[in-house]
Design a protein around this motif. Structure first.
Motif, PDB file in Angstrom:
ATOM      1  N   ILE A 234       0.844  -1.197   0.000  1.00 56.65           N
ATOM      2  CA  ILE A 234       0.000   0.000   0.000  1.00 56.65           C
ATOM      3  C   ILE A 234       0.876   1.242   0.000  1.00 56.65           C
ATOM      4  CG2 ILE A 234      -0.282   0.229   2.503  1.00 56.65           C
ATOM      5  CD1 ILE A 234      -2.909   0.906  -0.255  1.00 56.65           C
ATOM      6  N   SER A 235       2.036   1.160   0.632  1.00 54.45           N
ATOM      7  CA  SER A 235       2.974   2.280   0.586  1.00 54.45           C
ATOM      8  C   SER A 235       3.479   2.490  -0.838  1.00 54.45           C
ATOM      9  CB  SER A 235       4.154   2.018   1.531  1.00 54.45           C
ATOM     10  OG  SER A 235       5.122   3.047   1.423  1.00 54.45           O
ATOM     11  N   ALA A 236       3.794   1.388  -1.538  1.00 53.08           N
ATOM     12  CA  ALA A 236       4.255   1.493  -2.927  1.00 53.08           C
ATOM     13  C   ALA A 236       3.171   2.104  -3.814  1.00 53.08           C
ATOM     14  CB  ALA A 236       4.652   0.109  -3.448  1.00 53.08           C
ATOM     15  N   LEU A 237       1.912   1.685  -3.606  1.00 55.83           N
ATOM     16  CA  LEU A 237       0.818   2.236  -4.404  1.00 55.83           C
ATOM     17  C   LEU A 237       0.675   3.735  -4.158  1.00 55.83           C
ATOM     18  CD1 LEU A 237      -1.660   2.010  -6.225  1.00 55.83           C
ATOM     19  CD2 LEU A 237      -3.000   1.313  -4.231  1.00 55.83           C
ATOM     20  N   HIS A 238       0.661   4.143  -2.892  1.00 51.44           N
ATOM     21  CA  HIS A 238       0.469   5.563  -2.567  1.00 51.44           C
ATOM     22  C   HIS A 238       1.605   6.408  -3.137  1.00 51.44           C
ATOM     23  CE1 HIS A 238      -1.185   8.504   0.694  1.00 51.44           C
ATOM     24  NE2 HIS A 238      -0.789   9.142  -0.381  1.00 51.44           N
ATOM     25  N   LYS A 239       2.824   5.935  -3.010  1.00 53.16           N
ATOM     26  CA  LYS A 239       3.967   6.745  -3.435  1.00 53.16           C
ATOM     27  C   LYS A 239       4.105   6.805  -4.950  1.00 53.16           C
ATOM     28  CE  LYS A 239       6.379   6.246   0.921  1.00 53.16           C
ATOM     29  NZ  LYS A 239       7.402   5.517   1.708  1.00 53.16           N
TER      30      LYS A 239
ATOM     31  N   VAL B 222       1.438   6.736  -6.991  1.00 58.57           N
ATOM     32  CA  VAL B 222       0.386   7.692  -7.362  1.00 58.57           C
ATOM     33  C   VAL B 222       0.899   9.114  -7.146  1.00 58.57           C
ATOM     34  CG1 VAL B 222      -1.861   8.623  -6.681  1.00 58.57           C
ATOM     35  CG2 VAL B 222      -1.589   6.168  -7.006  1.00 58.57           C
ATOM     36  N   ARG B 223       1.511   9.345  -5.989  1.00 54.28           N
ATOM     37  CA  ARG B 223       2.064  10.675  -5.677  1.00 54.28           C
ATOM     38  C   ARG B 223       3.127  11.054  -6.701  1.00 54.28           C
ATOM     39  NH1 ARG B 223       4.217  10.325  -0.112  1.00 54.28           N
ATOM     40  NH2 ARG B 223       2.049  10.677   0.531  1.00 54.28           N
ATOM     41  N   GLY B 224       3.883  10.064  -7.181  1.00 55.94           N
ATOM     42  CA  GLY B 224       4.936  10.315  -8.149  1.00 55.94           C
ATOM     43  C   GLY B 224       4.458  10.390  -9.586  1.00 55.94           C
ATOM     44  N   SER B 225       3.133  10.318  -9.803  1.00 56.26           N
ATOM     45  CA  SER B 225       2.521  10.467 -11.124  1.00 56.26           C
ATOM     46  C   SER B 225       2.912   9.369 -12.105  1.00 56.26           C
ATOM     47  CB  SER B 225       2.863  11.843 -11.723  1.00 56.26           C
ATOM     48  OG  SER B 225       2.400  12.879 -10.880  1.00 56.26           O
TER      49      SER B 225
ATOM     50  N   ALA C  48      -6.640  11.134  -2.861  1.00 56.08           N
ATOM     51  CA  ALA C  48      -7.242  12.254  -3.584  1.00 56.08           C
ATOM     52  C   ALA C  48      -7.199  13.530  -2.755  1.00 56.08           C
ATOM     53  CB  ALA C  48      -8.683  11.913  -3.964  1.00 56.08           C
ATOM     54  N   SER C  49      -7.430  13.421  -1.455  1.00 56.09           N
ATOM     55  CA  SER C  49      -7.426  14.599  -0.585  1.00 56.09           C
ATOM     56  C   SER C  49      -6.016  15.030  -0.215  1.00 56.09           C
ATOM     57  CB  SER C  49      -8.213  14.306   0.692  1.00 56.09           C
ATOM     58  OG  SER C  49      -9.561  14.017   0.400  1.00 56.09           O
ATOM     59  N   GLU C  50      -5.136  14.055   0.005  1.00 57.13           N
ATOM     60  CA  GLU C  50      -3.799  14.376   0.508  1.00 57.13           C
ATOM     61  C   GLU C  50      -2.859  14.856  -0.580  1.00 57.13           C
ATOM     62  OE1 GLU C  50      -0.017  12.060   2.607  1.00 57.13           O
ATOM     63  OE2 GLU C  50      -2.055  11.293   2.898  1.00 57.13           O
ATOM     64  N   ASP C  51      -2.879  14.220  -1.752  1.00 61.80           N
ATOM     65  CA  ASP C  51      -1.852  14.479  -2.759  1.00 61.80           C
ATOM     66  C   ASP C  51      -2.331  15.227  -3.989  1.00 61.80           C
ATOM     67  OD1 ASP C  51       0.634  13.154  -1.720  1.00 61.80           O
ATOM     68  OD2 ASP C  51      -0.744  11.472  -1.589  1.00 61.80           O
ATOM     69  N   ILE C  52      -3.630  15.300  -4.193  1.00 59.43           N
ATOM     70  CA  ILE C  52      -4.163  16.046  -5.334  1.00 59.43           C
ATOM     71  C   ILE C  52      -4.874  17.292  -4.829  1.00 59.43           C
ATOM     72  CG2 ILE C  52      -5.913  16.025  -7.153  1.00 59.43           C
ATOM     73  CD1 ILE C  52      -3.869  12.944  -6.307  1.00 59.43           C
ATOM     74  N   GLY C  53      -5.755  17.103  -3.843  1.00 54.54           N
ATOM     75  CA  GLY C  53      -6.428  18.235  -3.215  1.00 54.54           C
ATOM     76  C   GLY C  53      -7.150  19.100  -4.223  1.00 54.54           C
ATOM     77  N   LEU C  54      -6.983  20.409  -4.094  1.00 52.24           N
ATOM     78  CA  LEU C  54      -7.683  21.351  -4.948  1.00 52.24           C
ATOM     79  C   LEU C  54      -6.965  21.609  -6.266  1.00 52.24           C
ATOM     80  CD1 LEU C  54      -8.970  23.825  -2.239  1.00 52.24           C
ATOM     81  CD2 LEU C  54     -10.312  22.233  -3.605  1.00 52.24           C
TER      82      LEU C  54
ATOM     83  N   TYR D 242      -6.404   8.000 -12.801  1.00 53.24           N
ATOM     84  CA  TYR D 242      -6.741   9.430 -12.801  1.00 53.24           C
ATOM     85  C   TYR D 242      -5.900  10.182 -11.771  1.00 53.24           C
ATOM     86  CZ  TYR D 242      -9.616  13.656 -12.976  1.00 53.24           C
ATOM     87  OH  TYR D 242     -10.040  14.953 -13.127  1.00 53.24           O
ATOM     88  N   LEU D 243      -5.786   9.606 -10.563  1.00 53.05           N
ATOM     89  CA  LEU D 243      -5.009  10.268  -9.518  1.00 53.05           C
ATOM     90  C   LEU D 243      -3.542  10.396  -9.919  1.00 53.05           C
ATOM     91  CD1 LEU D 243      -6.384   8.708  -6.197  1.00 53.05           C
ATOM     92  CD2 LEU D 243      -7.092  10.811  -7.346  1.00 53.05           C
ATOM     93  N   ALA D 244      -3.000   9.334 -10.508  1.00 51.83           N
ATOM     94  CA  ALA D 244      -1.587   9.360 -10.882  1.00 51.83           C
ATOM     95  C   ALA D 244      -1.330  10.424 -11.949  1.00 51.83           C
ATOM     96  CB  ALA D 244      -1.153   7.986 -11.380  1.00 51.83           C
ATOM     97  N   ALA D 245      -2.269  10.596 -12.886  1.00 52.94           N
ATOM     98  CA  ALA D 245      -2.073  11.554 -13.968  1.00 52.94           C
ATOM     99  C   ALA D 245      -2.461  12.979 -13.583  1.00 52.94           C
ATOM    100  CB  ALA D 245      -2.891  11.119 -15.193  1.00 52.94           C
ATOM    101  N   ALA D 246      -3.189  13.151 -12.478  1.00 51.80           N
ATOM    102  CA  ALA D 246      -3.699  14.468 -12.089  1.00 51.80           C
ATOM    103  C   ALA D 246      -2.571  15.367 -11.574  1.00 51.80           C
ATOM    104  CB  ALA D 246      -4.765  14.308 -11.007  1.00 51.80           C
ATOM    105  N   PRO D 247      -2.741  16.701 -11.671  1.00 51.05           N
ATOM    106  CA  PRO D 247      -1.777  17.616 -11.042  1.00 51.05           C
ATOM    107  C   PRO D 247      -1.778  17.403  -9.535  1.00 51.05           C
ATOM    108  CG  PRO D 247      -3.741  18.802 -11.771  1.00 51.05           C
ATOM    109  CD  PRO D 247      -3.847  17.417 -12.324  1.00 51.05           C
TER     110      PRO D 247
END
Length: 455
Positions: free
Chosen positions: A264-269, A271-274, A304-310, A344-349
């Motif tokens: 789950i850490s690998a997945l989150h990081k 996604v954060r790394g796009s 979505a809330s932590e790494d993409i937000g607004l 979507y999250l990975a590709a999002a700003p």
């Protein structure tokens, strides 16, 4: 008989799982043992004991028991059962011509329980055919379904039945089912010289996914193959044999241990790394290894809330939609909804500005005095509150140009704090310009307020 049929529990005490139904104090069990069970619908996934519960009812109750499958039965079968139920229900008078018969009161009528397996497969006309006989008590209905009865069973029938929800078995309960089959000398493999490795048993538990029937069917297949290969030696069921028998490579995965947290850490990081591709890979690794899809949905909503937000306000809504899709259609179809959200999250700003802003606000809540709101922000529902200044001087923003007006909205002790600092990525670039304009209006308003107060 197949192993799953041989090992079917014959009493409540042999039953694994569904403690809310079969526990000693459960209302369902007490009603059955008192022979006072009303019409019910048993709703749950395959292999959790719906048919078994119906058969236990047949063993325990004194009622007549009729069983049909909605796959093969039709209206004619239902009419035959109803006609027989009516005859059984009518009290029988003793025959006066029978000299040896006891001249006693008429016998009590005999109730009929009708069990309809897969009741959701009956169409509306077939369900309507049984409705009046359930209503007038000619038969007591037990329906079993894997589908949501709210959608698949007529509302009229539902209103006359109590719905009991059965849950997928836990891993411990599936393990107990397997071990009983291995140790039971009459119905299981207790008489065989049989060895099963710990890895193979744990893999069986995981593959069953809460389905006792599936676990026993896989075990039976593995034992058959192991016996054929034993050549007079003790049969051994090991992981390679299980993989060969079920034609599936088994992904060893500890859902409660280090590997769970590593993945789950690998997945989150990622996604954060796009990295869209790596994100989809880690998602697939977890899903195909048996991870709870709703756990993944919760973590994706957090991302979505932590790494993409607004930076992309649509991200959170898309993730909530994915969670709802998984909850609604289940697996494996729900995997695509999660994949859509992750891609979507990975590709999002990306922006953690909102995450950081909330952390600062929370820190002030924890470390500074929790002063009350300024008086002008408080409502004044009573005369006394108005007299002491509640609501006095409040500026209604909609009355001002642009819907923006300065007034102090924080307590004096933290007045002027700034928490949210938007980035120039994605939609936050638009928000940054908007917030800069608001702050300029606030600054001008604050200066005017200070000048007015000094005068």
């Amino acid at each position: 008989m197949p192993l799953a049929a041989r090992m079917r529990p014959k009493s409540f005490d042999e039953f694994f799982g569904q403690g809310h139904l079969v526990g000693p104090s459960a209302a369902f069990r007490r009603a059955v043992e008192a022979d006072r069970l009303g019409s019910v619908i048993l709703w749950g996934p395959p292999g959790v004991g719906k048919t078994t519960l119906a058969e236990i009812v047949a063993n325990v109750t004194h009622a007549r028991f009729e069983r049909v499958s909605a796959v093969t039965a039709g209206v004619a079968d239902l009419r035959r059962i109803v006609d027989e139920a009516k005859l059984a229900r009518a009290p029988k008078k003793p025959d006066p011509s029978d000299l040896f018969a006891e001249q006693s009161a008429p016998s009590k009528p005999n109730r009929t329980i009708l069990f309809i397996d897969e009741i959701h497969r009956f169409n509306k006309a077939q369900q309507d055919a049984i409705l009046p006989h359930v209503e007038n008590g000619t038969v007591t209905l037990i329906g079993a379904t894997t589908e949501n009865p709210s959608f698949e069973v007529n509302a009229a029938i539902l209103s006359r039945c109590r719905v009991f929800v059965l849950k997928a078995l836990t891993e411990d309960e599936v393990r107990s089912v397997i071990e009983r089959a291995l140790n039971d000398p009459q119905r299981g493999y207790g008489r065989l010289e049989l060895e099963i490795s710990g890895e193979a048993e744990e893999a069986l538990v995981g593959l069953a996914n809460g389905d006792a029937r599936s676990a026993l069917n896989m075990l039976e297949l593995c034992v058959s193959v192991a016996e054929a290969e034993a050549s007079g030696n003790p049969a051994k069921v090991e992981l390679p044999l299980l993989e060969s028998a079920v034609q599936r490579r088994l992904l060893l995965y500890d859902k409660g241990g280090e590997q769970h947290f590593d993945l789950i850490s690998a997945l989150h990081k990622t996604v954060r790394g796009s990295d869209v591709d790596a994100s989809l890979y880690w998602l697939a690794r977890m899903l195909e290894s048996g991870e709870d899809p709703l756990y993944l949905a919760r973590r994706i909503v957090r991302m979505a809330s932590e790494d993409i937000g607004l930076a992309d306000p649509q991200a959170l809504g898309l993730c909530i939609a994915a969670q709802q899709a998984v909850h609604f259609i289940g697996m494996p179809e729900g995997a695509l909804a999660l994949a859509e959200a992750v891609a979507y999250l990975a590709a999002a700003p990306k922006s953690n500005a909102l995450y950081a802003a909330y952390g600062k606000a929370r820190s002030d809540v924890e470390q500074t005095r929790n002063d009350p709101p300024p008086l002008h922000l408080r409502n004044a529902p009573t005369r006394l509150m108005k007299e002491i200044g509640y609501g006095e001087g409040y500026k209604y923003a909609q009355d001002y140009e642009g819907g923006i007006v300065y007034q102090q909205n924080l307590p004096d002790s933290i007045a002027g704090r700034s928490y949210y600092q938007p980035t120039n990525r994605g939609y936050e670039e638009v928000l940054a310009k908007r917030i800069a304009k608001i702050k300029a209006i606030y600054a001008a308003g604050e200066q005017n307020t200070e000048r007015d107060s000094s005068e």
